[in-house]
Design a protein around this motif. Structure first.
Motif, PDB file in Angstrom:
ATOM      1  N   ASP A  99       0.771  -1.286   0.043  1.00  0.00           N
ATOM      2  CA  ASP A  99      -0.122  -0.088  -0.181  1.00  0.00           C
ATOM      3  C   ASP A  99       1.065   1.181  -0.043  1.00  0.00           C
ATOM      4  OD1 ASP A  99      -2.308  -1.445   0.106  1.00  0.00           O
ATOM      5  OD2 ASP A  99      -2.241  -1.590   2.333  1.00  0.00           O
ATOM      6  N   TRP A 100       2.209   1.071  -0.091  1.00  0.00           N
ATOM      7  CA  TRP A 100       3.085   2.301  -0.209  1.00  0.00           C
ATOM      8  C   TRP A 100       2.444   3.436  -1.194  1.00  0.00           C
ATOM      9  CZ3 TRP A 100       5.134   4.647  -4.384  1.00  0.00           C
ATOM     10  CH2 TRP A 100       5.106   3.799  -5.634  1.00  0.00           C
ATOM     11  N   TRP A 101       1.798   3.150  -2.287  1.00  0.00           N
ATOM     12  CA  TRP A 101       1.324   4.293  -3.124  1.00  0.00           C
ATOM     13  C   TRP A 101       0.355   5.108  -2.547  1.00  0.00           C
ATOM     14  CZ3 TRP A 101      -3.348   4.294  -4.742  1.00  0.00           C
ATOM     15  CH2 TRP A 101      -3.908   2.952  -4.674  1.00  0.00           C
ATOM     16  N   ALA A 102      -0.652   4.283  -1.974  1.00  0.00           N
ATOM     17  CA  ALA A 102      -1.641   5.190  -1.303  1.00  0.00           C
ATOM     18  C   ALA A 102      -1.239   5.910  -0.142  1.00  0.00           C
ATOM     19  CB  ALA A 102      -2.790   3.922  -0.687  1.00  0.00           C
ATOM     20  N   LYS A 103      -0.417   5.344   0.735  1.00  0.00           N
ATOM     21  CA  LYS A 103       0.102   6.038   1.944  1.00  0.00           C
ATOM     22  C   LYS A 103       0.705   7.257   1.414  1.00  0.00           C
ATOM     23  CE  LYS A 103       0.384   2.112   4.932  1.00  0.00           C
ATOM     24  NZ  LYS A 103       1.121   1.003   5.339  1.00  0.00           N
ATOM     25  N   GLN A 104       1.668   7.165   0.143  1.00  0.00           N
ATOM     26  CA  GLN A 104       2.535   8.382  -0.108  1.00  0.00           C
ATOM     27  C   GLN A 104       1.468   9.471  -0.780  1.00  0.00           C
ATOM     28  OE1 GLN A 104       5.755   8.597   0.069  1.00  0.00           O
ATOM     29  NE2 GLN A 104       5.329  10.546  -0.549  1.00  0.00           N
ATOM     30  N   LYS A 105       0.521   8.954  -1.203  1.00  0.00           N
ATOM     31  CA  LYS A 105      -0.544   9.936  -1.749  1.00  0.00           C
ATOM     32  C   LYS A 105      -1.322  10.697  -0.826  1.00  0.00           C
ATOM     33  CE  LYS A 105      -3.075  11.362  -5.543  1.00  0.00           C
ATOM     34  NZ  LYS A 105      -2.577  12.006  -6.802  1.00  0.00           N
ATOM     35  N   ILE A 106      -1.511   9.930   0.452  1.00  0.00           N
ATOM     36  CA  ILE A 106      -2.197  10.592   1.379  1.00  0.00           C
ATOM     37  C   ILE A 106      -1.121  11.608   1.943  1.00  0.00           C
ATOM     38  CG2 ILE A 106      -2.985  10.081   3.826  1.00  0.00           C
ATOM     39  CD1 ILE A 106      -3.979   7.530   2.636  1.00  0.00           C
ATOM     40  N   LYS A 107      -0.013  11.037   2.124  1.00  0.00           N
ATOM     41  CA  LYS A 107       0.872  12.141   2.672  1.00  0.00           C
ATOM     42  C   LYS A 107       1.186  13.376   1.677  1.00  0.00           C
ATOM     43  CE  LYS A 107       5.587  12.420   4.097  1.00  0.00           C
ATOM     44  NZ  LYS A 107       7.064  11.942   3.906  1.00  0.00           N
ATOM     45  N   ASP A 108       1.496  13.184   0.595  1.00  0.00           N
ATOM     46  CA  ASP A 108       1.724  14.163  -0.151  1.00  0.00           C
ATOM     47  C   ASP A 108       0.528  15.167  -0.692  1.00  0.00           C
ATOM     48  OD1 ASP A 108       4.190  13.169  -0.819  1.00  0.00           O
ATOM     49  OD2 ASP A 108       3.523  12.287  -2.996  1.00  0.00           O
ATOM     50  N   GLU A 109      -0.562  14.699  -0.582  1.00  0.00           N
ATOM     51  CA  GLU A 109      -1.841  15.572  -0.916  1.00  0.00           C
ATOM     52  C   GLU A 109      -2.477  15.925   0.472  1.00  0.00           C
ATOM     53  OE1 GLU A 109      -4.093  14.687  -4.212  1.00  0.00           O
ATOM     54  OE2 GLU A 109      -2.585  14.086  -5.268  1.00  0.00           O
ATOM     55  N   ASP A 110      -2.177  15.648   1.641  1.00  0.00           N
ATOM     56  CA  ASP A 110      -2.413  16.057   2.770  1.00  0.00           C
ATOM     57  C   ASP A 110      -4.002  15.653   3.034  1.00  0.00           C
ATOM     58  OD1 ASP A 110      -2.072  16.791   5.376  1.00  0.00           O
ATOM     59  OD2 ASP A 110      -3.097  18.786   5.077  1.00  0.00           O
ATOM     60  N   LEU A 111      -4.219  14.352   2.494  1.00  0.00           N
ATOM     61  CA  LEU A 111      -5.570  13.861   2.526  1.00  0.00           C
ATOM     62  C   LEU A 111      -5.957  13.230   3.981  1.00  0.00           C
ATOM     63  CD1 LEU A 111      -5.310  11.916  -0.933  1.00  0.00           C
ATOM     64  CD2 LEU A 111      -6.410  14.356  -0.424  1.00  0.00           C
ATOM     65  N   ASP A 112      -7.279  13.069   4.073  1.00  0.00           N
ATOM     66  CA  ASP A 112      -7.818  12.538   5.599  1.00  0.00           C
ATOM     67  C   ASP A 112      -7.753  11.130   5.285  1.00  0.00           C
ATOM     68  OD1 ASP A 112      -8.925  11.839   7.759  1.00  0.00           O
ATOM     69  OD2 ASP A 112     -10.906  12.680   7.082  1.00  0.00           O
ATOM     70  N   SER A 113      -6.970  10.355   6.040  1.00  0.00           N
ATOM     71  CA  SER A 113      -7.120   8.904   5.939  1.00  0.00           C
ATOM     72  C   SER A 113      -7.954   8.179   6.728  1.00  0.00           C
ATOM     73  CB  SER A 113      -5.603   8.532   6.312  1.00  0.00           C
ATOM     74  OG  SER A 113      -5.249   8.842   7.730  1.00  0.00           O
ATOM     75  N   SER A 114      -9.002   8.732   7.218  1.00  0.00           N
ATOM     76  CA  SER A 114      -9.897   8.170   8.269  1.00  0.00           C
ATOM     77  C   SER A 114     -10.643   7.463   7.466  1.00  0.00           C
ATOM     78  CB  SER A 114     -10.642   9.123   8.951  1.00  0.00           C
ATOM     79  OG  SER A 114     -11.336   9.978   8.259  1.00  0.00           O
ATOM     80  N   ALA A 115     -11.138   7.552   6.003  1.00  0.00           N
ATOM     81  CA  ALA A 115     -11.947   6.806   5.290  1.00  0.00           C
ATOM     82  C   ALA A 115     -11.336   5.499   4.819  1.00  0.00           C
ATOM     83  CB  ALA A 115     -11.911   7.697   3.762  1.00  0.00           C
ATOM     84  N   LEU A 116     -10.150   5.197   5.275  1.00  0.00           N
ATOM     85  CA  LEU A 116      -9.479   3.825   4.885  1.00  0.00           C
ATOM     86  C   LEU A 116      -9.900   2.866   6.170  1.00  0.00           C
ATOM     87  CD1 LEU A 116      -5.859   5.042   3.674  1.00  0.00           C
ATOM     88  CD2 LEU A 116      -7.920   4.399   2.240  1.00  0.00           C
ATOM     89  N   LEU A 117     -10.263   3.518   7.236  1.00  0.00           N
ATOM     90  CA  LEU A 117     -10.658   2.905   8.723  1.00  0.00           C
ATOM     91  C   LEU A 117     -11.850   1.893   8.640  1.00  0.00           C
ATOM     92  CD1 LEU A 117     -10.353   5.577  11.322  1.00  0.00           C
ATOM     93  CD2 LEU A 117      -8.560   3.786  10.703  1.00  0.00           C
ATOM     94  N   PRO A 118     -11.720   0.820   9.132  1.00  0.00           N
ATOM     95  CA  PRO A 118     -13.082  -0.028   8.975  1.00  0.00           C
ATOM     96  C   PRO A 118     -14.292   0.813   9.634  1.00  0.00           C
ATOM     97  CG  PRO A 118     -11.174  -1.159  10.179  1.00  0.00           C
ATOM     98  CD  PRO A 118     -11.024   0.342  10.122  1.00  0.00           C
ATOM     99  N   PRO A 119     -15.582   0.614   9.082  1.00  0.00           N
ATOM    100  CA  PRO A 119     -16.672   1.424   9.615  1.00  0.00           C
ATOM    101  C   PRO A 119     -16.697   1.901  11.023  1.00  0.00           C
ATOM    102  CG  PRO A 119     -17.348  -0.106   7.863  1.00  0.00           C
ATOM    103  CD  PRO A 119     -15.789  -0.587   8.260  1.00  0.00           C
ATOM    104  N   THR A 120     -16.581   0.563  11.774  1.00  0.00           N
ATOM    105  CA  THR A 120     -16.485   0.849  13.485  1.00  0.00           C
ATOM    106  C   THR A 120     -15.687   2.000  13.826  1.00  0.00           C
ATOM    107  OG1 THR A 120     -17.376  -1.373  13.617  1.00  0.00           O
ATOM    108  CG2 THR A 120     -16.674  -0.327  15.577  1.00  0.00           C
ATOM    109  N   LEU A 121     -14.290   1.871  13.345  1.00  0.00           N
ATOM    110  CA  LEU A 121     -13.460   2.913  13.830  1.00  0.00           C
ATOM    111  C   LEU A 121     -13.910   4.128  13.235  1.00  0.00           C
ATOM    112  CD1 LEU A 121     -10.208   0.997  13.573  1.00  0.00           C
ATOM    113  CD2 LEU A 121     -11.498   1.106  15.550  1.00  0.00           C
ATOM    114  N   GLN A 122     -14.232   4.280  12.029  1.00  0.00           N
ATOM    115  CA  GLN A 122     -14.776   5.474  11.611  1.00  0.00           C
ATOM    116  C   GLN A 122     -15.837   6.092  12.451  1.00  0.00           C
ATOM    117  OE1 GLN A 122     -16.062   5.351   7.477  1.00  0.00           O
ATOM    118  NE2 GLN A 122     -14.176   4.274   6.760  1.00  0.00           N
ATOM    119  N   LEU A 123     -16.769   5.244  12.912  1.00  0.00           N
ATOM    120  CA  LEU A 123     -17.681   5.929  14.000  1.00  0.00           C
ATOM    121  C   LEU A 123     -17.074   6.109  15.322  1.00  0.00           C
ATOM    122  CD1 LEU A 123     -20.524   2.908  13.022  1.00  0.00           C
ATOM    123  CD2 LEU A 123     -20.698   5.425  12.548  1.00  0.00           C
ATOM    124  N   ARG A 124     -16.136   5.465  15.721  1.00  0.00           N
ATOM    125  CA  ARG A 124     -15.720   5.885  16.820  1.00  0.00           C
ATOM    126  C   ARG A 124     -14.751   7.088  16.869  1.00  0.00           C
ATOM    127  NH1 ARG A 124     -12.368   0.984  19.727  1.00  0.00           N
ATOM    128  NH2 ARG A 124     -14.191   0.140  21.118  1.00  0.00           N
TER     129      ARG A 124
END
Length: 128
Positions: free
Chosen positions: A38-63
């Protein structure tokens, strides 16, 4: 043997200057972490300062969403809108509990919020 179509397209783009002044030109490539699939996704999140919470499982997103209350509601001036948001949150938590799980059952549970208590906290936050 002549150049292939792809080689011709690259040569023409180079001659036009399409590759000049690209970001990172002349700098070494960052190849750290390439063993991670998943290196490319992690790099994209870092490079574009994206919110990575959308990658969390639904229960963790709710928490995470619950942990943001009432602060995340501070800018909402209408109490009815806040109540609707909190009731919708509780509905989504209950739906999450009914969602089928794959593999061993998860012991991870998101808790609902006490709407009236959260409204009081929101009012206090707005008064400050």
């Amino acid at each position: 043997m002549g150049e292939s179509r792809v080689e011709m397209m690259i040569r023409e783009a180079t001659e036009r200057g399409d590759f000049d002044n690209l970001p990172g030109m002349g700098k070494p490539l960052n190849l750290k972490g390439l063993d991670d699939p998943d290196w490319w996704a992690k790099q994209k999140i870092k490079d574009e300062d994206l919110d990575s919470s959308a990658l969390l499982p639904p229960t963790l997103q709710l928490r995470k969403e619950r942990d943001g209350f009432p602060g995340s509601l501070r800018d909402i001036a209408d109490e009815t809108a806040v109540r609707t948001i909190l009731e919708d949150f509780n509905r989504r938590v209950k739906q999450d509990r009914l969602r089928p799980t794959m593999g061993p059952a998860s012991h991870l549970v998101a808790r609902t919020v006490d709407v009236e208590e959260m409204i009081e906290d929101w009012r206090a936050l707005r008064r400050r």
